[in-house]
Motif scaffolding. Structure first.
Motif, mmCIF file in Angstrom:
data_model
loop_
_atom_site.group_PDB
_atom_site.id
_atom_site.type_symbol
_atom_site.label_atom_id
_atom_site.label_comp_id
_atom_site.label_asym_id
_atom_site.label_seq_id
_atom_site.Cartn_x
_atom_site.Cartn_y
_atom_site.Cartn_z
ATOM 1 N N GLN A 1 -60.591 23.409 -95.524
ATOM 2 C CA GLN A 1 -60.811 22.064 -95.415
ATOM 3 C C GLN A 1 -61.276 21.831 -93.877
ATOM 4 N N THR A 2 -62.361 21.254 -93.521
ATOM 5 C CA THR A 2 -63.179 21.335 -92.286
ATOM 6 C C THR A 2 -63.432 19.802 -91.914
ATOM 7 N N GLU A 3 -63.690 19.333 -90.513
ATOM 8 C CA GLU A 3 -64.062 18.293 -90.033
ATOM 9 C C GLU A 3 -65.365 17.766 -90.902
ATOM 10 N N ASN A 4 -65.910 18.418 -91.472
ATOM 11 C CA ASN A 4 -67.120 18.083 -92.111
ATOM 12 C C ASN A 4 -66.827 17.912 -93.684
ATOM 13 N N ALA B 1 -68.805 19.652 -77.321
ATOM 14 C CA ALA B 1 -68.415 19.843 -78.804
ATOM 15 C C ALA B 1 -69.363 20.429 -79.766
ATOM 16 N N LYS C 1 -59.498 27.158 -88.267
ATOM 17 C CA LYS C 1 -59.190 26.561 -86.842
ATOM 18 C C LYS C 1 -59.829 27.571 -85.923
#
Length: 432
Positions: free
Chosen positions: A131-134, A261, A424
């Motif tokens: 599961q990633t930010e995208n 970022a 992460k």
């Protein structure tokens, strides 16, 4: 010209004890731009730390003459598998390694799955999802180095519990040479492409690949060493706005903060050190942020010229015969034939797209020569493998294995949730 195609009956007969040792597919290739063009072989790192450098791999190989029918297509195709002009040891460069060729075969199967090809969507697979930010990102056992035993799987969870505590995963890790049924119906890629449960304390599953492939090039000049024939690549960058961008420490810090970022941790660390160490009046180049031109320069090794390039695949039926799926030999044969059909499909899909790397564009000089070993020096030629034919062959092998009661391939997926700690701390660039 003989155009016999490999059938399921051929596979069944030759995965029985005492059958043929291998099926091979050998293709003569050439630079797409013509014989004058150099090609970029695979690069490897030699040495460590400051002394590390990129190198090509050279070997001495026995190179026979080109198949007789290559210059005269009217000659019988059977002669290509039986006769060759006398050869001699020559220096060759490794254009694509066994590991790389297998990766291309696996990627081609995954691509077929994405396109919804009927045969490959039936192949069981294991998937670890991060599961990633995208959003979620999936990696399959055909993409990860140690297949189902890869560290990404072993660190994952199923239904919130460690995968190593899951009974189904335990069954995969506890497979023995006497019975590989669990792997066959959950993650068969391990049985064909090889796998190693390398970090387990004991009872490690270790499978050699039944399929290997490579591309080699015979160096154009056999009187000089490979290193002497290496071309050098020149490189440069042109900035249409300014040839050079020199920033004050304050301005550099502002740009780094704005782009934090998007920049790698290593790049950020290096630029902030420059900012911290800068003295009054110093300027810092913006090149690390992609600003300014880079003058033309001769960079690392680029390519070599080859008089002959050959791609070869070997599907080892002898290796498949080492696999058992219980005590019923009918089931063993059906399972081996299924894996052999998958191997031929992998070859056909990998050969369909001759994409290697930048500056290594190749074309086929002749049709692949496909040969089945029939033992005692006898060989049987077949027509080149195609995706359409090997898809049908795989579907027939799936149905045959189902009837034998040894395999149920319905596209089932063994789902694993990736450990968030790993994703992460993943970085796009090597810490070295």
């Amino acid at each position: 010209m003989s155009q016999n195609i490999i059938t399921l009956a051929d596979l069944i007969e030759n995965v029985k004890l005492g059958g043929g040792s291998v099926i091979t597919s050998v293709t003569e290739l050439e630079p797409a731009a013509g014989p004058h063009a150099s090609v970029a072989p695979a690069k490897y790192v030699e040495g460590k730390g400051q002394s590390a450098k990129s190198v090509f791999v050279y070997e001495t190989r026995y190179i026979a003459g080109k198949p007789e029918n290559q210059d005269d297509p009217k000659k019988e195709e059977t002669k290509t598998a039986e006769k060759a002009v006398k050869g001699k040891p020559q220096t060759v460069v490794l254009i694509d390694s066994k590991q790389s060729e297998l990766n291309r075969a696996e990627a081609a199967i995954e691509q077929g799955r994405q396109y919804g090809d009927e045969a490959v969507v039936k192949i069981p697979r294991a998937v670890v999802t991060y599961q990633t930010e995208n959003g979620p990102v999936e990696y399959t056992d055909m993409e990860l180095s140690h297949r189902i035993f890869d560290g990404h799987f072993r660190a994952g969870t199923i239904d919130g519990k460690l995968i190593t505590e899951n009974d189904d995963y335990r069954a995969l890790r506890n497979c023995t040479p006497a019975d590989m049924s669990a792997l066959l119906n959950t993650a068969p890629a391990a049985l064909l492409f090889g796998a190693w449960d390398s970090t387990r304390k004991s009872n490690q599953v270790r499978l050699r690949s039944a399929l290997v492939g490579e591309i080699i090039g015979v160096l154009a000049d056999q009187e000089r060493s490979g290193e002497e024939q290496q071309a050098r690549r020149s490189g440069a960058r042109v900035d249409a706005v300014a040839a050079s961008v020199q920033l004050t420490p304050k301005d550099m810090e502002s740009l780094v903060n704005d782009q934090e970022a998007e920049l790698s941790d290593k790049n950020i660390s290096e630029q902030r050190k420059k900012i911290k160490d800068a003295k009054s009046g110093d300027r810092i180049s913006g090149s690390a942020l992609g600003l300014g031109s880079i003058p033309p320069s001769v960079e690392e090794i680029g390519g070599v010229s080859c008089r002959r390039i050959t791609r070869s695949w070997v599907l080892s039926l002898a290796t498949l015969r080492q696999l058992r799926f219980g005590t019923d030999e009918t089931k063993n044969v059906a399972a081996r034939a299924l894996l052999a059909a998958l191997g031929l499909n992998a070859i056909a899909r990998a050969e369909r797209e001759l994409y290697i790397r930048a500056n290594c564009d190749l074309i086929e000089s002749a049709a692949p020569v496909v040969t089945l070993d029939q033992r005692f020096g006898e060989k049987k030629p077949f027509a080149p493998l195609t995706v359409e034919h090997t898809d049908q062959l795989l579907l027939e092998a799936i149905e045959n294995a189902k009837k034998a009661g040894v395999a149920e391939w319905n596209g089932q997926t063994f789902k694993v949730e990736g450990n968030p700690t790993i994703i992460k701390n993943a970085a796009a660039e090597d810490a070295e």
